[in-house]
Design an enzyme around this catalytic site. Structure first.
Site, PDB file in Angstrom:
ATOM      1  N   TYR A 157      -4.323 -28.207 -50.094  1.00 54.74           N
ATOM      2  CA  TYR A 157      -4.515 -29.653 -49.949  1.00 54.74           C
ATOM      3  C   TYR A 157      -3.788 -30.414 -51.052  1.00 54.74           C
ATOM      4  O   TYR A 157      -3.049 -31.375 -50.782  1.00 54.74           O
ATOM      5  CB  TYR A 157      -6.011 -29.976 -49.986  1.00 54.74           C
ATOM      6  CG  TYR A 157      -6.308 -31.458 -49.945  1.00 54.74           C
ATOM      7  CD1 TYR A 157      -6.236 -32.165 -48.749  1.00 54.74           C
ATOM      8  CD2 TYR A 157      -6.653 -32.157 -51.093  1.00 54.74           C
ATOM      9  CE1 TYR A 157      -6.504 -33.522 -48.696  1.00 54.74           C
ATOM     10  CE2 TYR A 157      -6.919 -33.512 -51.062  1.00 54.74           C
ATOM     11  CZ  TYR A 157      -6.842 -34.190 -49.861  1.00 54.74           C
ATOM     12  OH  TYR A 157      -7.102 -35.532 -49.821  1.00 54.74           O
ATOM     13  N   LYS A 161      -0.560 -33.126 -50.794  1.00 51.40           N
ATOM     14  CA  LYS A 161      -0.636 -34.489 -51.301  1.00 51.40           C
ATOM     15  C   LYS A 161       0.365 -34.728 -52.434  1.00 51.40           C
ATOM     16  O   LYS A 161       0.887 -35.836 -52.598  1.00 51.40           O
ATOM     17  CB  LYS A 161      -2.059 -34.789 -51.780  1.00 51.40           C
ATOM     18  CG  LYS A 161      -3.068 -34.947 -50.648  1.00 51.40           C
ATOM     19  CD  LYS A 161      -2.727 -36.141 -49.764  1.00 51.40           C
ATOM     20  CE  LYS A 161      -3.803 -36.430 -48.748  1.00 51.40           C
ATOM     21  NZ  LYS A 161      -3.505 -37.627 -47.925  1.00 51.40           N
TER      22      LYS A 161
END
Length: 292
Positions: A157, A161
């Site tokens: 994740y 990002k």
């Protein structure tokens, strides 16, 4: 095609927002932009996840699946056909992924990157030509405070990002000559409805864990961190975020929310400080006996 009279108190600009499922940051942003006079096109992978907008004027619902290039292009074409413009694009949709990098299923990593990075890039490429033709526009990429100081069990994740963050920096300079502002919007810990999705993702791969089997309970708890009593309510975050987006001078990066100040400090700290801080919050490592 967007050429009709603008009602009193309304603006002519159109905002396209991804990831507007009930209870999330996207939905809160949609309401805030609408209250600021904009026409909002709220999107999600499924129209059934946006029931909160029922009966709300000036918020239109549109299906958009970031895993499908065809869906992305069709959505942009639909907005242009209806309104003839997209003034602000907010890339908000995201997929959580709490998992040990050494054992996370690669198919899950692939889906996280397609949702959090490749999908937004494809959408940007579909929207930018229309903004260039109009001579102005704004693109807002919603990142994550974790990309400022990556910690354990958030590798896929955080990496997705961070990729979006770096691309936002590049895009800001590339599109400046075309009068298109590009902004990195970074939430801290914000209360949303995404936690159950994160829990379901962890549950989907728990049976495959071997090395990190003892961390099952901890991984599940990690998905619920946003429900800390001190976490920022999504509407509060949205109000601050929209004010920053609409500022006369658009900031390159806007950070707001619970724990955001801590992560900003960690960003500038030596690695040993980061490691100490994260390690202090992890359960003690269980020793693994070496095979003879």
């Amino acid at each position: 095609m967007g050429n009709g009279p603008v009602p009193p108190g309304r603006r002519e600009e159109v905002v396209l927002i991804t990831g507007c499922s009930d209870g999330g940051i996207g939905a809160a942003l949609a309401f805030e932009f609408c209250d600021s006079g904009f026409t909002v096109v709220a999107t999600s992978r499924s129209l059934g996840t946006m029931t909160v907008f029922e009966g709300r004027q000036h918020i239109e619902l549109l299906q958009l699946d970031l895993l499908s290039e065809e869906s992305i292009k069709a959505a942009v074409e639909s907005v242009m056909a209806t309104h003839g413009r997209i003034d602000i694009l907010v890339n908000n949709a995201g997929m959580p992924c709490t998992a040990p990098l050494a054992e996370v299923p690669i198919a899950m990593v692939d889906k996280v990157f397609k949702t959090n990075y490749l999908g937004p890039v494809i959408l940007i490429q579909a929207v930018v030509p229309h903004m260039v033709a109009k001579g102005r526009g704004k693109i807002v990429n919603v990142g994550s405070i974790t990309s400022f100081a990556a910690g354990p069990f958030a590798g896929p994740y955080t990496a997705s990002k961070a990729a979006l963050q770096c691309s936002t920096d590049a895009l800001r300079l590339e599109l400046k000559p075309f009068n298109i502002d590009v902004m990195h919007l970074v939430p801290g810990s914000v209360v949303t409805a995404i936690a159950p999705k994160g829990t379901a993702i962890v549950e989907s791969y728990l049976s495959t864990l071997q090395i990190f089997k003892p961390y099952e309970e901890y991984l599940l708890k990690r998905t619920m961190l946003a429900y800390d009593p001190k976490s920022t309510p999504a509407p509060v975050f949205a109000k601050r975020a929209v004010a920053a987006i609409l500022a006369k001078s658009t900031p390159a990066c806007y950070v707001y929310g619970y724990m955001s100040r801590v992560y900003c400090i960690l960003y500038y700290c030596p690695y040993w400080v980061r490691d100490w801080w994260y390690s202090s919050k992890m359960p003690k490592l269980m020793t693994v006996k070496k095979q003879a």
